[in-house]
Design a protein around this motif. Sequence first.
Motif, PDB file in Angstrom:
ATOM      1  N   LEU A  82       0.824  -1.211   0.000  1.00  9.92           N
ATOM      2  CA  LEU A  82       0.000   0.000   0.000  1.00  9.92           C
ATOM      3  C   LEU A  82       0.856   1.258   0.000  1.00  9.92           C
ATOM      4  CD1 LEU A  82      -2.803  -1.025   2.490  1.00  9.92           C
ATOM      5  CD2 LEU A  82      -3.050  -0.639   0.037  1.00  9.92           C
ATOM      6  N   VAL A  83       1.912   1.259   0.781  1.00  8.60           N
ATOM      7  CA  VAL A  83       2.803   2.419   0.832  1.00  8.60           C
ATOM      8  C   VAL A  83       3.451   2.641  -0.522  1.00  8.60           C
ATOM      9  CG1 VAL A  83       4.947   3.314   1.813  1.00  8.60           C
ATOM     10  CG2 VAL A  83       3.218   2.301   3.306  1.00  8.60           C
ATOM     11  N   VAL A  84       3.937   1.572  -1.145  1.00 15.45           N
ATOM     12  CA  VAL A  84       4.571   1.678  -2.462  1.00 15.45           C
ATOM     13  C   VAL A  84       3.555   2.162  -3.481  1.00 15.45           C
ATOM     14  CG1 VAL A  84       5.602   0.355  -4.352  1.00 15.45           C
ATOM     15  CG2 VAL A  84       6.381  -0.001  -2.000  1.00 15.45           C
ATOM     16  N   PHE A  85       2.337   1.608  -3.447  1.00 14.07           N
ATOM     17  CA  PHE A  85       1.295   2.003  -4.389  1.00 14.07           C
ATOM     18  C   PHE A  85       0.948   3.478  -4.221  1.00 14.07           C
ATOM     19  CE2 PHE A  85      -3.232   2.750  -5.208  1.00 14.07           C
ATOM     20  CZ  PHE A  85      -3.274   2.463  -6.562  1.00 14.07           C
ATOM     21  N   GLU A  86       0.721   3.911  -2.968  1.00  7.73           N
ATOM     22  CA  GLU A  86       0.353   5.308  -2.737  1.00  7.73           C
ATOM     23  C   GLU A  86       1.482   6.257  -3.118  1.00  7.73           C
ATOM     24  OE1 GLU A  86      -1.108   5.826   1.206  1.00  7.73           O
ATOM     25  OE2 GLU A  86      -2.883   4.613   0.831  1.00  7.73           O
ATOM     26  N   THR A  87       2.717   5.855  -2.851  1.00 10.05           N
ATOM     27  CA  THR A  87       3.861   6.687  -3.216  1.00 10.05           C
ATOM     28  C   THR A  87       3.963   6.815  -4.724  1.00 10.05           C
ATOM     29  OG1 THR A  87       5.027   5.993  -1.223  1.00 10.05           O
ATOM     30  CG2 THR A  87       6.355   6.960  -2.976  1.00 10.05           C
ATOM     31  N   THR A  88       3.831   5.699  -5.424  1.00 14.69           N
ATOM     32  CA  THR A  88       3.891   5.697  -6.883  1.00 14.69           C
ATOM     33  C   THR A  88       2.747   6.519  -7.467  1.00 14.69           C
ATOM     34  OG1 THR A  88       4.897   3.509  -6.851  1.00 14.69           O
ATOM     35  CG2 THR A  88       3.925   4.221  -8.934  1.00 14.69           C
ATOM     36  N   GLU A  89       1.550   6.322  -6.909  1.00 11.70           N
ATOM     37  CA  GLU A  89       0.373   7.052  -7.395  1.00 11.70           C
ATOM     38  C   GLU A  89       0.537   8.551  -7.190  1.00 11.70           C
ATOM     39  OE1 GLU A  89      -3.638   7.021  -5.365  1.00 11.70           O
ATOM     40  OE2 GLU A  89      -3.984   5.654  -7.050  1.00 11.70           O
ATOM     41  N   SER A  90       1.030   8.959  -6.033  1.00 16.85           N
ATOM     42  CA  SER A  90       1.186  10.392  -5.778  1.00 16.85           C
ATOM     43  C   SER A  90       2.252  10.998  -6.692  1.00 16.85           C
ATOM     44  CB  SER A  90       1.493  10.669  -4.315  1.00 16.85           C
ATOM     45  OG  SER A  90       2.736  10.128  -3.953  1.00 16.85           O
ATOM     46  N   ARG A  91       3.306  10.235  -6.988  1.00 13.26           N
ATOM     47  CA  ARG A  91       4.324  10.734  -7.897  1.00 13.26           C
ATOM     48  C   ARG A  91       3.779  10.871  -9.318  1.00 13.26           C
ATOM     49  NH1 ARG A  91       9.011   6.998  -5.511  1.00 13.26           N
ATOM     50  NH2 ARG A  91       9.557   8.303  -3.760  1.00 13.26           N
ATOM     51  N   GLU A  92       2.950   9.910  -9.730  1.00 19.22           N
ATOM     52  CA  GLU A  92       2.352   9.969 -11.067  1.00 19.22           C
ATOM     53  C   GLU A  92       1.411  11.167 -11.179  1.00 19.22           C
ATOM     54  OE1 GLU A  92       0.580   6.138 -11.615  1.00 19.22           O
ATOM     55  OE2 GLU A  92       2.507   5.174 -12.047  1.00 19.22           O
ATOM     56  N   LEU A  93       0.672  11.443 -10.112  1.00 19.81           N
ATOM     57  CA  LEU A  93      -0.239  12.593 -10.136  1.00 19.81           C
ATOM     58  C   LEU A  93       0.529  13.904 -10.168  1.00 19.81           C
ATOM     59  CD1 LEU A  93      -2.925  11.449  -7.539  1.00 19.81           C
ATOM     60  CD2 LEU A  93      -3.182  11.604 -10.016  1.00 19.81           C
ATOM     61  N   ALA A  94       1.704  13.923  -9.553  1.00 23.42           N
ATOM     62  CA  ALA A  94       2.514  15.137  -9.531  1.00 23.42           C
ATOM     63  C   ALA A  94       3.119  15.427 -10.912  1.00 23.42           C
ATOM     64  CB  ALA A  94       3.633  15.013  -8.494  1.00 23.42           C
TER      65      ALA A  94
END
Length: 95
Positions: A82-94
């Motif tokens: 979950l941490v990896v997914f949320e980190t990746t997702e937030s970076r993609e949104l940025a």
Amino acid sequence: MSCGEPHETDCREVLAEVYLYLDLECGEERRVLIREHLEECGPCLREYGLEQEVKALVARCCGNETAPEQLRERLRVRLTELVVFETTESRELAD
């Protein structure tokens, strides 16, 4: 959750790892980053306080019961995912 303030460590990452932090199950370097974030971010500190209270309540209600090692390991793996997914997702949104 985000307080809107820029931090070295993102609020979502901190809150995703708060139980690992509370249980002393993350590395010292990560603990330092989370602790520093909590010291400078009021909203996350309040959320951390709530999590701490929930953890204390569960400990009081469950006594000395311990989860089986297999369950604990599955939870660690899932939290990491979950941490990896949320980190990746937030970076993609940025981007």
